[in-house]
Write a protein that holds these residues in place. Structure first.
Motif, PDB file in Angstrom:
ATOM      1  N   THR A   1      29.679  -8.550 -19.105  1.00  0.00           N
ATOM      2  CA  THR A   1      28.350  -8.579 -19.469  1.00  0.00           C
ATOM      3  C   THR A   1      27.193  -8.217 -18.720  1.00  0.00           C
ATOM      4  OG1 THR A   1      27.920 -11.174 -20.588  1.00  0.00           O
ATOM      5  CG2 THR A   1      29.338  -9.828 -21.702  1.00  0.00           C
ATOM      6  N   THR A   2      26.265  -7.262 -19.349  1.00  0.00           N
ATOM      7  CA  THR A   2      25.182  -7.155 -18.911  1.00  0.00           C
ATOM      8  C   THR A   2      23.842  -7.004 -19.541  1.00  0.00           C
ATOM      9  OG1 THR A   2      24.896  -4.534 -19.693  1.00  0.00           O
ATOM     10  CG2 THR A   2      26.647  -5.230 -17.440  1.00  0.00           C
ATOM     11  N   GLU A   3      22.684  -7.535 -19.005  1.00  0.00           N
ATOM     12  CA  GLU A   3      21.669  -7.791 -19.804  1.00  0.00           C
ATOM     13  C   GLU A   3      20.820  -7.253 -18.682  1.00  0.00           C
ATOM     14  OE1 GLU A   3      18.388 -11.499 -19.912  1.00  0.00           O
ATOM     15  OE2 GLU A   3      20.859 -12.063 -20.475  1.00  0.00           O
ATOM     16  N   VAL A   4      19.772  -6.138 -18.937  1.00  0.00           N
ATOM     17  CA  VAL A   4      18.235  -5.542 -18.135  1.00  0.00           C
ATOM     18  C   VAL A   4      17.938  -5.871 -18.003  1.00  0.00           C
ATOM     19  CG1 VAL A   4      17.194  -3.422 -18.318  1.00  0.00           C
ATOM     20  CG2 VAL A   4      19.457  -3.459 -19.672  1.00  0.00           C
ATOM     21  N   LEU A   5      16.835  -5.850 -16.392  1.00  0.00           N
ATOM     22  CA  LEU A   5      16.548  -7.044 -15.491  1.00  0.00           C
ATOM     23  C   LEU A   5      15.257  -5.708 -15.799  1.00  0.00           C
ATOM     24  CD1 LEU A   5      17.995  -9.564 -13.895  1.00  0.00           C
ATOM     25  CD2 LEU A   5      17.331  -9.645 -16.527  1.00  0.00           C
ATOM     26  N   SER A   6      13.633  -6.314 -15.921  1.00  0.00           N
ATOM     27  CA  SER A   6      13.340  -5.071 -15.678  1.00  0.00           C
ATOM     28  C   SER A   6      11.540  -5.929 -14.840  1.00  0.00           C
ATOM     29  CB  SER A   6      12.610  -4.738 -16.493  1.00  0.00           C
ATOM     30  OG  SER A   6      11.579  -3.469 -16.328  1.00  0.00           O
TER      31      SER A   6
ATOM     32  N   TRP B   1       5.452  -3.190  -5.668  1.00  0.00           N
ATOM     33  CA  TRP B   1       5.077  -2.153  -4.653  1.00  0.00           C
ATOM     34  C   TRP B   1       5.630  -1.252  -4.038  1.00  0.00           C
ATOM     35  CZ3 TRP B   1       0.055  -0.054  -6.349  1.00  0.00           C
ATOM     36  CH2 TRP B   1      -0.453  -1.022  -7.255  1.00  0.00           C
ATOM     37  N   GLU B   2       5.640  -0.147  -4.171  1.00  0.00           N
ATOM     38  CA  GLU B   2       6.777   0.454  -2.753  1.00  0.00           C
ATOM     39  C   GLU B   2       5.328   1.141  -2.240  1.00  0.00           C
ATOM     40  OE1 GLU B   2      10.213   2.649  -5.053  1.00  0.00           O
ATOM     41  OE2 GLU B   2      11.254   0.428  -5.287  1.00  0.00           O
ATOM     42  N   LEU B   3       6.442   2.528  -0.862  1.00  0.00           N
ATOM     43  CA  LEU B   3       5.747   3.323  -0.647  1.00  0.00           C
ATOM     44  C   LEU B   3       6.441   4.594  -1.122  1.00  0.00           C
ATOM     45  CD1 LEU B   3       6.816   2.672   2.678  1.00  0.00           C
ATOM     46  CD2 LEU B   3       5.005   1.474   1.805  1.00  0.00           C
ATOM     47  N   THR B   4       4.822   5.767  -1.176  1.00  0.00           N
ATOM     48  CA  THR B   4       5.847   6.716  -1.673  1.00  0.00           C
ATOM     49  C   THR B   4       6.122   7.931  -0.980  1.00  0.00           C
ATOM     50  OG1 THR B   4       3.801   7.480  -1.085  1.00  0.00           O
ATOM     51  CG2 THR B   4       2.965   6.454  -3.209  1.00  0.00           C
ATOM     52  N   ARG B   5       6.968   8.632  -1.800  1.00  0.00           N
ATOM     53  CA  ARG B   5       7.559   9.775  -0.687  1.00  0.00           C
ATOM     54  C   ARG B   5       6.806  11.207  -1.376  1.00  0.00           C
ATOM     55  NH1 ARG B   5      14.229   8.175  -2.113  1.00  0.00           N
ATOM     56  NH2 ARG B   5      14.098   5.750  -1.931  1.00  0.00           N
ATOM     57  N   PRO B   6       6.404  11.627  -0.037  1.00  0.00           N
ATOM     58  CA  PRO B   6       7.076  11.418   1.731  1.00  0.00           C
ATOM     59  C   PRO B   6       5.593  10.653   2.450  1.00  0.00           C
ATOM     60  CG  PRO B   6       6.371  13.218   1.996  1.00  0.00           C
ATOM     61  CD  PRO B   6       6.188  12.624   0.251  1.00  0.00           C
TER      62      PRO B   6
ATOM     63  N   LEU C   1      -0.624   6.037  -1.059  1.00  0.00           N
ATOM     64  CA  LEU C   1       0.353   6.046  -0.095  1.00  0.00           C
ATOM     65  C   LEU C   1       1.900   4.886  -0.767  1.00  0.00           C
ATOM     66  CD1 LEU C   1      -2.031   5.226   3.297  1.00  0.00           C
ATOM     67  CD2 LEU C   1      -0.442   7.654   2.465  1.00  0.00           C
ATOM     68  N   ILE C   2       1.459   4.175  -1.263  1.00  0.00           N
ATOM     69  CA  ILE C   2       1.719   3.378  -2.663  1.00  0.00           C
ATOM     70  C   ILE C   2       1.851   3.698  -3.882  1.00  0.00           C
ATOM     71  CG2 ILE C   2       1.957   1.274  -0.830  1.00  0.00           C
ATOM     72  CD1 ILE C   2      -0.882  -0.024  -2.531  1.00  0.00           C
ATOM     73  N   VAL C   3       2.656   3.058  -4.406  1.00  0.00           N
ATOM     74  CA  VAL C   3       3.117   2.957  -6.377  1.00  0.00           C
ATOM     75  C   VAL C   3       3.028   1.441  -7.026  1.00  0.00           C
ATOM     76  CG1 VAL C   3       5.467   4.274  -6.328  1.00  0.00           C
ATOM     77  CG2 VAL C   3       3.008   4.501  -7.985  1.00  0.00           C
ATOM     78  N   LEU C   4       3.196   1.676  -7.917  1.00  0.00           N
ATOM     79  CA  LEU C   4       3.355   0.354  -8.719  1.00  0.00           C
ATOM     80  C   LEU C   4       4.618   1.018  -9.234  1.00  0.00           C
ATOM     81  CD1 LEU C   4       3.095  -2.814  -9.354  1.00  0.00           C
ATOM     82  CD2 LEU C   4       1.533  -2.014 -10.793  1.00  0.00           C
ATOM     83  N   ALA C   5       6.338   0.549  -9.162  1.00  0.00           N
ATOM     84  CA  ALA C   5       6.722   1.089  -9.396  1.00  0.00           C
ATOM     85  C   ALA C   5       7.814  -0.114 -10.417  1.00  0.00           C
ATOM     86  CB  ALA C   5       8.081   2.055  -8.643  1.00  0.00           C
ATOM     87  N   THR C   6       8.832   0.618 -11.677  1.00  0.00           N
ATOM     88  CA  THR C   6       9.408  -0.404 -12.121  1.00  0.00           C
ATOM     89  C   THR C   6      11.289  -0.292 -11.696  1.00  0.00           C
ATOM     90  OG1 THR C   6       7.787   0.604 -14.082  1.00  0.00           O
ATOM     91  CG2 THR C   6      10.036  -1.043 -14.793  1.00  0.00           C
ATOM     92  N   ILE C   7      11.302  -1.433 -11.562  1.00  0.00           N
ATOM     93  CA  ILE C   7      12.477  -1.886 -10.545  1.00  0.00           C
ATOM     94  C   ILE C   7      13.382  -2.280 -11.605  1.00  0.00           C
ATOM     95  CG2 ILE C   7      13.957  -2.365  -9.291  1.00  0.00           C
ATOM     96  CD1 ILE C   7      11.948  -0.578  -8.319  1.00  0.00           C
TER      97      ILE C   7
END
Length: 537
Positions: free
Chosen positions: A58-63, A67-72, A191-197
């Protein structure tokens, strides 16, 4: 389990997931699990979802957000340094012309690097003075002085690239390790962005004991003979699931509504007339109804005439003579039983015109034949009694096609024959029929009109919400003596009659705005099976 020794990365993930769940009872986060085992996280998530589909896990979504570096841009700055640091390294001790620096670094990098280099006092710009030479560019051209050109110089002996250091720090420990001011500046510079993982929390499923075994849906004869069914995983059976829809045919929506109309008529005590004559003679379609042969409705632009056979051979001779006399003089030369006491249309009636075959323009032709049969039965000694008849079938008119008109459509015809019937009886019968059809027709409007074979005559209308207008749904009236007397009915016998289309009431009741979407080549064939008209009453 499929062993990972075969080099299949999916099998390796399956082995690792099974081992982790067996050992620890759950996988807290597939992101950490993938990193610890050297798997691609996307592949881990895909396998876990596939295993969950077989109830192995069984799986449960985590969110969470990080902060991550932008590309490129962000990744390049972390690897090679900030734009201002890269540009600083390109400036030699003696300076460099700004156009040459831009050509060397690239326009976009030079623009950002110069701006930030000036702000951090790493670089400065000065203008040249004096003559540096007068190169000849082409024959006949002017010589130009290299005066006022911009030179870029280093303005600091050494620099500390804090931007690169902050980006590397973020890579190692996340954005929370940076000061808010530094993080906001990096975000502003894109140069950085707040990403949802997103990742998964994984636990053993209901069928974890059969992990890796492919479940089958059917118990086969071979399984029973070999006994393999005992070690086989079966898919659960949903006994509440609906069965497959039958592949049989379905009533056309109009045929469904036609059956509703028939039931209403039967409830009201009507009998159904025979309507199996698409090709009719002009006599029964027009002349028997006391419609003059010069009437515009009998022209080719309103009626489809038949070329072969062009004329009918079977018309009752005595009745045809009485109709002829009634058209010409109102029956002045007939006996009292058949006189209509009118002056007729006062023209020379043509038998050839009456014998012309056509595609019937209304089912009133069926009513005229039925009334003639009733009159003949009474003449033969039968007892006259009140009767009600109806018919529903196709008629044909040479009309221009639009949202509410077709050249081929269905007409609903009805009449009541009794002694001394009035206009009130007619309006009450029509209103009763539509009341039974549904609440959409509670509000009917009657409007006086002219018909050659009824007097008085009325059209009746119902409001169409989709078209936002009143739509004519039928025509009605009391048959004239000039129609009934040649048949042999007594003077006090009255016939109230009405005709209406099948399509327009259907449009109003079920919300069709275009009649061509209901009947004709534009109809959706899937709708024949799935439309609410067919599925519900």
């Amino acid at each position: 389990l499929v062993s990972s020794q075969n080099g299949d990365p999916m099998a390796a993930i399956d082995d690792a997931v099974h081992h982790e769940l067996t050992k620890k009872g759950k996988i807290e986060d597939t992101l950490d699990f993938a990193a610890a085992n050297g798997f691609d996280h996307t592949q881990v998530v895909g396998r876990c979802k596939s295993l969950a589909g077989n109830s192995f896990v069984t799986t449960e979504v985590l969110s969470r957000q990080q902060w991550e570096l932008t590309r490129p841009d962000g990744e390049n700055a972390a690897a090679n340094g900030s734009p201002e640091a890269i540009l600083y390294a390109m400036v030699p001790e003696g300076g460099i012309l700004q156009p040459d620096l831009e050509a060397k670094a690239g326009k976009e990098l030079a623009k950002i690097g110069l701006t930030k280099g000036f702000q951090r006092k790493w670089l400065r710009v000065e203008k040249e003075t004096g003559n540096e030479g007068t190169p000849t560019e082409a024959a006949g051209e002017k010589k130009k002085k290299k005066e006022g050109r911009k030179m870029v110089f280093r303005d600091a002996a050494e620099i500390d690239d804090t931007v690169q250091a902050q980006l590397l720090q973020l890579q190692r420990g996340g954005g929370d390790t940076l000061d808010d001011k530094d993080r906001d500046e990096l975000k502003k510079r894109k140069l950085i962005v707040l990403a949802t993982i997103k990742s998964l929390l994984v636990r053993p499923g209901a069928d974890f004991d059969n992990f890796g075994k492919k479940a089958v849906a059917d118990l086969t004869r071979e399984m029973l003979i070999k006994g393999t069914w005992m070690d086989t995983a079966f898919k659960p059976v949903n006994i509440a699931a609906g069965g497959l829809a039958p592949t049989g045919g379905a009533l056309h929506p109009l045929m469904k509504v036609r059956s509703m109309f028939r039931e209403i008529f039967f409830e009201m005590g009507f009998e159904e007339m025979e309507t199996n004559k698409f090709v009719e003679s002009s006599f029964w379609n027009f002349d028997a109804l006391f419609q003059p042969q010069q009437h515009p409705a009998r022209d080719a632009h309103d009626t489809f005439f038949v070329n072969t056979p062009a004329a009918t051979l079977t018309i009752p001779d005595d009745y045809m003579k009485r109709v002829k006399d009634t058209h010409e003089s109102g029956g002045a030369h007939l006996d009292d039983m058949h006189k209509s006491h009118s002056c007729g249309w006062q023209y020379d009636w043509s038998e050839d015109e009456a014998r012309k075959n056509l595609l019937r323009t209304h089912t009133t032709a069926v009513s005229s034949r039925t009334l003639y049969k009733i009159a003949e039965i009474v003449k033969a000694g039968g007892e006259f009694k009140p009767q009600k008849y109806f018919s529903i079938d196709r008629v044909f008119r040479n009309e221009a096609l639009d949202a509410t008109h077709l050249a081929e459509f269905h007409q609903v015809e009805g009449f009541v024959i009794d002694r001394n019937l009035s206009l009130g009886n007619l309006m009450g019968t029509i209103a009763d029929f539509y009341r039974r059809l549904g609440p959409e027709f509670n509000d009917l409007k009657f409007k006086p009109t002219y018909n050659p074979y009824t007097e008085p005559s009325m059209e009746f209308y119902s409001f169409h919400p989709g078209l936002q207008k009143w739509v004519e749904v039928g025509n009605s009236g009391i048959f004239r003596p000039e129609m009934l007397r040649p048949m042999g009915f007594d003077e006090d016998v009255s016939v109230i009659a009405w005709g209406m289309s099948l399509e327009r009431p259907t449009m109003i009741k079920y919300g069709f705005n275009n009649i061509r979407d209901l009947f004709g080549h534009k109809i959706d064939l899937n709708g024949v099976r799935s439309h609410p008209i067919v599925r519900w009453t």
